[in-house]
Design a protein around this motif. Structure first.
Motif, PDB file in Angstrom:
ATOM      1  N   ALA A  92      35.327 -48.225 -34.288  1.00 50.90           N
ATOM      2  CA  ALA A  92      34.859 -49.459 -33.652  1.00 50.90           C
ATOM      3  C   ALA A  92      34.318 -49.182 -32.252  1.00 50.90           C
ATOM      4  O   ALA A  92      33.302 -49.753 -31.838  1.00 50.90           O
ATOM      5  N   THR A  93      34.997 -48.306 -31.527  1.00 52.41           N
ATOM      6  CA  THR A  93      34.544 -47.957 -30.177  1.00 52.41           C
ATOM      7  C   THR A  93      33.183 -47.282 -30.222  1.00 52.41           C
ATOM      8  O   THR A  93      32.293 -47.583 -29.408  1.00 52.41           O
ATOM      9  N   ARG A  96      30.039 -49.537 -30.507  1.00 49.72           N
ATOM     10  CA  ARG A  96      29.788 -50.490 -29.432  1.00 49.72           C
ATOM     11  C   ARG A  96      28.990 -49.819 -28.323  1.00 49.72           C
ATOM     12  O   ARG A  96      29.179 -48.631 -28.050  1.00 49.72           O
ATOM     13  N   THR A 145      38.495 -52.527 -20.007  1.00 47.40           N
ATOM     14  CA  THR A 145      38.490 -52.828 -21.445  1.00 47.40           C
ATOM     15  C   THR A 145      39.584 -52.081 -22.204  1.00 47.40           C
ATOM     16  O   THR A 145      39.653 -52.167 -23.431  1.00 47.40           O
ATOM     17  N   GLY A 169      44.014 -56.920 -29.631  1.00 49.47           N
ATOM     18  CA  GLY A 169      42.580 -56.952 -29.401  1.00 49.47           C
ATOM     19  C   GLY A 169      41.962 -55.604 -29.093  1.00 49.47           C
ATOM     20  O   GLY A 169      40.778 -55.525 -28.735  1.00 49.47           O
ATOM     21  N   ALA A 172      38.739 -54.671 -30.851  1.00 45.72           N
ATOM     22  CA  ALA A 172      37.606 -55.525 -30.490  1.00 45.72           C
ATOM     23  C   ALA A 172      37.080 -55.264 -29.086  1.00 45.72           C
ATOM     24  O   ALA A 172      35.952 -55.664 -28.780  1.00 45.72           O
ATOM     25  N   ASN A 173      37.854 -54.592 -28.230  1.00 46.98           N
ATOM     26  CA  ASN A 173      37.479 -54.492 -26.823  1.00 46.98           C
ATOM     27  C   ASN A 173      37.115 -53.094 -26.338  1.00 46.98           C
ATOM     28  O   ASN A 173      36.350 -52.965 -25.372  1.00 46.98           O
ATOM     29  N   GLN A 175      35.434 -49.595 -25.555  1.00 49.61           N
ATOM     30  CA  GLN A 175      34.021 -49.237 -25.542  1.00 49.61           C
ATOM     31  C   GLN A 175      33.854 -47.825 -24.977  1.00 49.61           C
ATOM     32  O   GLN A 175      34.713 -47.323 -24.252  1.00 49.61           O
TER      33      GLN A 175
END
Length: 286
Positions: A92-93, A96, A145, A169, A172-173, A175
């Protein structure tokens, strides 16, 4: 990369930059110094030496050669849930865009309105007064983040961050410009134990060393006794220097994340399968 740390440990000396990589992450020096080939590789005749007692290996044969191979089933049985979650965070990271501009102010937020006695690194002097630290935090936008940095913010600093962070979270956060998110790749790779190719662990640790140094040089602490000059992020020049490192960091950790995902996929794909033929020994390119 670990010799100096081991020497200091024998002497009872501390290092405010390097020790973090072996204490906060709880990754032992022994783990780092123990090389593994990763799954799908036979270590010929290794069943005759002390490696036969190491966790996550099994005796096997390939191409008529006898030796030890990493047992993916053993690794996944012990660490599977944590490995899959780490992979989710890393993937996910990587997907982004990098958000530069936090300026490493997490260490400042950990001292905000804490006074002269509130330093987390008590053995290290501050290079700037507590009042000046408070002024920098109040005059900045806190845009951390990374939850595992945010959770150490002082009670007064936490509400100033955009956004409010939580463990739930994290996916989702996080990066890729974040120094700590990149350092975590080292911890995640160590989590694979024998399932991690040694070259990946070495490169992830090397990156973590570099990021941790920039992390602390950007802090309010005076590290001159350890030969480190500050990156004064309270100034325009210091902030530009920090952002320049972040831009390089995005590229460097992007490559590490891709390698980590390939390593976890290979480990999981090889679990519950027998290493019985030449195809099982192919590397990623094969």
């Amino acid at each position: 990369m670990t010799d100096d740390h081991l020497d200091r440990r024998r002497r009872g000396a501390e290092h405010p930059v390097v020790d973090f990589l072996f204490t906060y992450y709880r990754t032992s020096v022994g783990t780092v110094r123990r090389w593994h080939p990763g799954p799908g590789v036979i270590l010929e005749n290794a069943h005759h030496d002390d490696r036969a007692e190491w966790r996550h290996y099994r005796r096997d044969s390939l191409y008529g050669r006898c030796g030890l191979v990493v047992n993916p089933d053993s690794v996944m049985a012990r660490r599977g849930d944590r490995i899959r979650r780490a992979r989710s965070v890393v993937e996910a990271t990587a997907a982004r865009p990098g958000a530069t501009g936090c300026f490493g102010l997490h260490e400042w937020a950990m001292l905000y309105r804490a006074g002269a006695d509130g330093a987390r690194h008590g053995q290290v002097p501050l290079r700037i007064s507590p009042d000046a630290i408070d002024d920098v935090v109040r005059g900045s936008r806190l845009r951390c983040t990374h939850f595992d940095a945010y959770r150490f913010f002082t009670e007064a600093a936490a509400p100033l961050n955009e956004p409010t962070l939580s463990r739930d979270g994290q996916i989702a956060n996080e990066q890729p410009a974040c120094l700590h998110a990149g350092m975590d790749i080292y911890s995640y790779t160590a989590l694979l134990e024998a399932g991690a190719p040694g070259e990946l662990l070495l490169d992830a640790l090397g990156a973590a060393f570099d990021a941790r140094e920039v992390d602390m040089r950007s802090s309010p602490y005076d590290l001159s006794a350890w030969g480190l000059e500050p990156i004064p992020v309270e100034t325009a020049r210091g902030r530009a220097e920090f952002v320049a490192f972040q831009r390089e960091w995005i590229v460097r950790t992007g490559a590490l994340r891709a390698r980590f995902v390939r390593a976890t996929d290979r480990l999981e794909n090889m679990s519950s399968t027998a290493l019985t033929g030449p195809a099982a020994a192919l590397d990623d390119a094969g």
